[in-house]
Design a protein around this motif. Sequence first.
Motif, mmCIF file in Angstrom:
data_model
loop_
_atom_site.group_PDB
_atom_site.id
_atom_site.type_symbol
_atom_site.label_atom_id
_atom_site.label_comp_id
_atom_site.label_asym_id
_atom_site.label_seq_id
_atom_site.Cartn_x
_atom_site.Cartn_y
_atom_site.Cartn_z
ATOM 1 N N GLN A 240 0.828 -1.199 0.000
ATOM 2 C CA GLN A 240 0.000 0.000 0.000
ATOM 3 C C GLN A 240 0.866 1.254 0.000
ATOM 4 O OE1 GLN A 240 -2.647 -0.872 3.342
ATOM 5 N NE2 GLN A 240 -4.304 -1.182 1.870
ATOM 6 N N GLY A 241 0.484 2.211 -0.839
ATOM 7 C CA GLY A 241 1.279 3.425 -1.010
ATOM 8 C C GLY A 241 0.885 4.513 -0.026
ATOM 9 N N GLU A 242 -0.146 5.287 -0.374
ATOM 10 C CA GLU A 242 -0.553 6.405 0.490
ATOM 11 C C GLU A 242 -0.897 5.924 1.894
ATOM 12 O OE1 GLU A 242 0.476 8.250 -2.490
ATOM 13 O OE2 GLU A 242 -0.411 9.600 -1.025
ATOM 14 N N GLY A 243 -1.355 4.689 2.006
ATOM 15 C CA GLY A 243 -1.747 4.135 3.311
ATOM 16 C C GLY A 243 -0.585 3.974 4.266
ATOM 17 N N GLY A 244 0.654 4.022 3.751
ATOM 18 C CA GLY A 244 1.808 3.957 4.652
ATOM 19 C C GLY A 244 2.844 2.911 4.284
ATOM 20 N N PHE A 245 2.945 2.572 3.008
ATOM 21 C CA PHE A 245 3.935 1.580 2.550
ATOM 22 C C PHE A 245 3.796 0.283 3.353
ATOM 23 C CE2 PHE A 245 7.313 4.258 0.151
ATOM 24 C CZ PHE A 245 6.299 4.920 -0.500
ATOM 25 N N ILE A 246 2.561 -0.145 3.468
ATOM 26 C CA ILE A 246 2.266 -1.346 4.255
ATOM 27 C C ILE A 246 2.496 -2.582 3.385
ATOM 28 C CG2 ILE A 246 0.480 -2.592 5.533
ATOM 29 C CD1 ILE A 246 -0.862 0.268 5.894
ATOM 30 N N ASN A 263 -13.721 -18.572 -6.723
ATOM 31 C CA ASN A 263 -15.068 -18.005 -6.648
ATOM 32 C C ASN A 263 -15.425 -17.092 -7.823
ATOM 33 O OD1 ASN A 263 -16.320 -18.773 -3.855
ATOM 34 N ND2 ASN A 263 -14.144 -18.377 -3.489
ATOM 35 N N GLY A 264 -14.605 -17.126 -8.862
ATOM 36 C CA GLY A 264 -14.917 -16.318 -10.048
ATOM 37 C C GLY A 264 -14.866 -14.825 -9.807
ATOM 38 N N VAL A 265 -14.058 -14.415 -8.825
ATOM 39 C CA VAL A 265 -13.899 -12.985 -8.523
ATOM 40 C C VAL A 265 -12.626 -12.481 -9.210
ATOM 41 C CG1 VAL A 265 -13.514 -11.313 -6.658
ATOM 42 C CG2 VAL A 265 -15.051 -13.269 -6.295
ATOM 43 N N VAL A 266 -12.718 -11.334 -9.889
ATOM 44 C CA VAL A 266 -11.547 -10.793 -10.592
ATOM 45 C C VAL A 266 -10.590 -10.178 -9.566
ATOM 46 C CG1 VAL A 266 -10.755 -9.116 -12.310
ATOM 47 C CG2 VAL A 266 -12.901 -10.386 -12.684
ATOM 48 N N PHE A 267 -9.346 -10.608 -9.574
ATOM 49 C CA PHE A 267 -8.316 -10.085 -8.659
ATOM 50 C C PHE A 267 -7.584 -8.964 -9.391
ATOM 51 C CE2 PHE A 267 -4.170 -9.802 -6.717
ATOM 52 C CZ PHE A 267 -4.339 -10.134 -5.378
ATOM 53 N N ILE A 268 -7.758 -7.727 -8.890
ATOM 54 C CA ILE A 268 -7.118 -6.566 -9.522
ATOM 55 C C ILE A 268 -5.969 -6.091 -8.639
ATOM 56 C CG2 ILE A 268 -7.439 -4.213 -10.383
ATOM 57 C CD1 ILE A 268 -10.453 -4.748 -10.540
ATOM 58 N N ALA A 269 -4.772 -6.062 -9.194
ATOM 59 C CA ALA A 269 -3.627 -5.501 -8.474
ATOM 60 C C ALA A 269 -3.465 -4.051 -8.914
ATOM 61 C CB ALA A 269 -2.364 -6.290 -8.775
ATOM 62 N N ASP A 270 -3.551 -3.141 -7.949
ATOM 63 C CA ASP A 270 -3.294 -1.735 -8.254
ATOM 64 C C ASP A 270 -1.807 -1.485 -8.041
ATOM 65 O OD1 ASP A 270 -2.904 0.986 -8.306
ATOM 66 O OD2 ASP A 270 -4.717 1.483 -7.181
ATOM 67 N N GLU A 271 -1.067 -1.477 -9.155
ATOM 68 C CA GLU A 271 0.388 -1.258 -9.086
ATOM 69 C C GLU A 271 0.740 0.139 -9.581
ATOM 70 O OE1 GLU A 271 3.373 -3.574 -8.768
ATOM 71 O OE2 GLU A 271 2.440 -5.571 -8.763
ATOM 72 N N VAL A 272 -0.186 1.065 -9.374
ATOM 73 C CA VAL A 272 0.071 2.442 -9.831
ATOM 74 C C VAL A 272 1.335 2.998 -9.176
ATOM 75 C CG1 VAL A 272 -0.825 4.815 -9.707
ATOM 76 C CG2 VAL A 272 -2.306 2.954 -10.474
ATOM 77 N N GLN A 273 1.500 2.754 -7.874
ATOM 78 C CA GLN A 273 2.683 3.287 -7.184
ATOM 79 C C GLN A 273 3.852 2.304 -7.159
ATOM 80 O OE1 GLN A 273 3.642 5.837 -3.105
ATOM 81 N NE2 GLN A 273 1.604 5.838 -3.948
ATOM 82 N N THR A 274 3.544 1.017 -7.141
ATOM 83 C CA THR A 274 4.593 0.004 -6.955
ATOM 84 C C THR A 274 5.218 -0.478 -8.263
ATOM 85 O OG1 THR A 274 2.781 -1.604 -6.922
ATOM 86 C CG2 THR A 274 3.687 -0.960 -4.796
ATOM 87 N N GLY A 275 4.587 -0.154 -9.380
ATOM 88 C CA GLY A 275 5.003 -0.745 -10.652
ATOM 89 C C GLY A 275 6.319 -0.211 -11.198
ATOM 90 N N PHE A 276 6.842 -0.904 -12.179
ATOM 91 C CA PHE A 276 7.988 -0.477 -12.989
ATOM 92 C C PHE A 276 9.275 -0.328 -12.175
ATOM 93 C CE2 PHE A 276 4.113 0.971 -15.098
ATOM 94 C CZ PHE A 276 4.196 0.142 -16.201
ATOM 95 N N ALA A 277 9.782 -1.443 -11.727
ATOM 96 C CA ALA A 277 11.097 -1.569 -11.087
ATOM 97 C C ALA A 277 11.153 -0.970 -9.684
ATOM 98 C CB ALA A 277 12.206 -0.963 -11.957
ATOM 99 N N ARG A 278 10.195 -0.161 -9.332
ATOM 100 C CA ARG A 278 10.239 0.600 -8.074
ATOM 101 C C ARG A 278 10.599 -0.268 -6.860
ATOM 102 N NH1 ARG A 278 11.572 5.054 -6.079
ATOM 103 N NH2 ARG A 278 10.950 5.932 -8.086
ATOM 104 N N THR A 279 9.998 -1.449 -6.759
ATOM 105 C CA THR A 279 10.178 -2.260 -5.545
ATOM 106 C C THR A 279 11.319 -3.285 -5.663
ATOM 107 O OG1 THR A 279 8.615 -3.970 -6.231
ATOM 108 C CG2 THR A 279 7.693 -2.081 -5.049
#
Length: 454
Positions: A240-246, A263-279
């Motif tokens: 988590q980004g704004e939440g405190g790098f949790i 359960n046929g639920v779509v798993f969405i990863a929000d990598e807006v802040q974590t994406g592209f080599a950052r981590t």
Amino acid sequence: MTLVASPPTTVPVGGPSLPQERRLVTSIPGPKSQALQARKTAAVSAGVGVTLPVYIVAGGGGVLVDIDGNSLIDLGSGIAVTGVGNSAPRVVEAVAAQLAQFTHTCFTVAPYDSYIEVAETLNRITPGDHAKRTALFNSGAEAVENAVKIARHYTGRQAVVAFDHAYHGRTTLTMSLTAKNQPYKNGFGPFAAEVYRAPMSYPLRDGGLDGVVAAKRTISQIEKQIGAENLAALIIEPIQGEGGFIVPAAGFLATLLAWCRANGVVFIADEVQTGFARTGAMFACDHEDIVPDLIVMAKGIAGGLPLSAVTGRAEIMDAPQAGGIGGTYGGNPLACAAALATLDTYESENLVQRAREIGTILTGRLNAIRAFDKRVGDVRGRGAMIAIELVDSATGEPDAALTSRVAAAAHAQGVIVLTCGTYGNVIRFLPPLSISDDLLVEGLQVVAHALANA
Ligand SMILES: Cc1ncc(COP(=O)(O)O)c(C=O)c1O
């Protein structure tokens, strides 16, 4: 720190050739910045806040230069955007070439190949080797909105689960997915329907609950309060980004993902802040071999030009009718040219490795401070996405006032650091991956000094 007698009279050119030094020639903010801030107050909506009112004229490598001639160490990257650095030469070259060709057609009216090439690249580098499709947008929030739209269309269900401490943007749907009231939601209701919140794994503050156990607690709540059969998607930031790098405890993400699959639920990863080599991996999901159904990307994607994307399983991404997804500017040719140069730079310059090196320096220095200063309650994150959580050393309670003092003192000394966290007590480090070791260490020394005296 270099001291010069008077501010330069010409505006420096940005990019990596900018002198890589912290240089203060006025107090922060200087007189020209203060004059601009007065104009800002008179002309710009008060709702558009400014963290540090120094007005920038050039940036590159690991520094930003302000209008008064101060050179500041950048430990924020414009909130994790300029991973490849500001005005990275390859990005400048690619955008300039595109600028001379054409600036806009609207891809959904008269298309062009760079949009397709960005899609092909994202399909290749995102987690999983299944068939994928991509759609391009302008901002992180817009991409999150579209990921939810696509998941709803595909499943024929409406409910969406987001998490405690989550941040997904400022539009009505993404604000509804976001957890924190101030400043993001207060006064902006009513919020979107069919958004539900579930408990996150937050090792420092949930007694170090095991990741699998924490996920089972979350799943139980979802099943009781919503019902899997009503749930279109679960959206989560892998860190988590704004939440405190949790960073959730190991097993939390994988257990949720397995339940979504079952359960046929779509798993969405929000990598807006974590994406592209950052981590220290191309995507944070890669650290735990998480293969999301949809992945949302923005920020680091295009070297600072506005672009965002949703990439995911072909059958999900192809569900909406033609014309249901898109927009006037999404995948603008200048942004696509920037993205192609940026994405190639991450790979060819092995910036994943560079992010790990930066992480080693950050965690080494910050843990050394923590060893003797009990106000540093936690050092966490991955790669070049590291934070400290500041607490009352006696009670362990969050100390937001201390955090503000430390950030303000660092700013006054020419180091740009950002704060975050549900409790406002986290200082986050998101340096551009183009920063030198020397500048990074100097920036950390300034923050350490600020903490010692706060
Ligand atoms: C995880 C996450 N999602 C979504 C957003 C929203 O992105 P944007 O500000 O580009 O709309 C952000 C922005 O900080 C973010 O960190």
